[in-house]
Design a protein around this motif. Sequence first.
Motif, PDB file in Angstrom:
ATOM      1  N   ALA A   1       0.855  -1.459  -0.112  1.00  0.00           N
ATOM      2  CA  ALA A   1      -0.047  -0.066  -0.054  1.00  0.00           C
ATOM      3  C   ALA A   1       0.770   1.214  -0.182  1.00  0.00           C
ATOM      4  CB  ALA A   1      -0.883  -0.016   1.273  1.00  0.00           C
TER       5      ALA A   1
ATOM      6  N   ASP B   1       0.787   3.518  -3.481  1.00  0.00           N
ATOM      7  CA  ASP B   1      -0.429   4.693  -3.260  1.00  0.00           C
ATOM      8  C   ASP B   1       0.227   6.069  -3.577  1.00  0.00           C
ATOM      9  OD1 ASP B   1      -2.273   6.563  -2.253  1.00  0.00           O
ATOM     10  OD2 ASP B   1      -2.045   5.850  -0.237  1.00  0.00           O
TER      11      ASP B   1
ATOM     12  N   ARG C   1      -0.426  10.608   2.349  1.00  0.00           N
ATOM     13  CA  ARG C   1      -0.674   8.984   2.761  1.00  0.00           C
ATOM     14  C   ARG C   1       0.263   8.115   2.804  1.00  0.00           C
ATOM     15  NH1 ARG C   1      -6.124   8.290   0.335  1.00  0.00           N
ATOM     16  NH2 ARG C   1      -5.001   7.559  -1.500  1.00  0.00           N
ATOM     17  N   ALA C   2       0.943   8.003   1.822  1.00  0.00           N
ATOM     18  CA  ALA C   2       2.127   7.277   1.706  1.00  0.00           C
ATOM     19  C   ALA C   2       3.108   7.145   2.662  1.00  0.00           C
ATOM     20  CB  ALA C   2       2.652   7.199   0.221  1.00  0.00           C
TER      21      ALA C   2
END
Length: 219
Positions: free
Chosen positions: A15, A19, A24-25
């Motif tokens: 993820a 991503d 967010r990563a």
Amino acid sequence: MESGLAVCLLVIAIACLFDRHLLRACWLLILFALLMSVAWWYLNAPWLALVEVVLGGVLTGGSFLYALRNLPSQRSPIVRYDHTQVGWSHRITRVLLTVAWSLMLGVAIQFLLPDMALSLTEHPLILAAVVIVSVGMGAFALHRHLLRRLMAFNVLGSGVFLMLAGMADTRPSSQALISVGLVIAWLGSLLGVLLIRRLVEQEGSVALDGEQSSTRLPS
């Protein structure tokens, strides 16, 4: 429990690497580091668990968040979403390169398997580390965005250190050696972050896309 931890570690790694939302990563990378510390604790390496929390979760994660902070001297803020789109020829070439790397990694592991201190079948975390290394190599080869490549470098390094623990066990001497590797990896990440921010100061956020021939997805 170890199997569940190995699956969670692998899912979060994938993820984080794929991503496109950079902020967010970064948080996923911090979560990955915290799960790595749990993995070290489970493998009876409390010192490495502590080092992973400090270097991986706090310092490395903080470095990536710092890289995304808007620069006061910039005309435009750093884009926090990777819009870069690579062509199919690039993808196919990188996939073949990753497969070749993975095959060489598999051959090396098969050669070292009799001498490994922690068996792949008995310790799913070590098997997950092998997959994480392969996925990290693939992400590093595929991505053109400099920050995402640096993230791939960190995830790849974590997998390598976990594999080293599988080969040499987690005795105090091995923990000391891996700790030195973690410090060097963090210094490399910090240098990369500073260079990326300097590059953005000089050329703007477009410099993060890597090759100039890359196209961009619509916002």
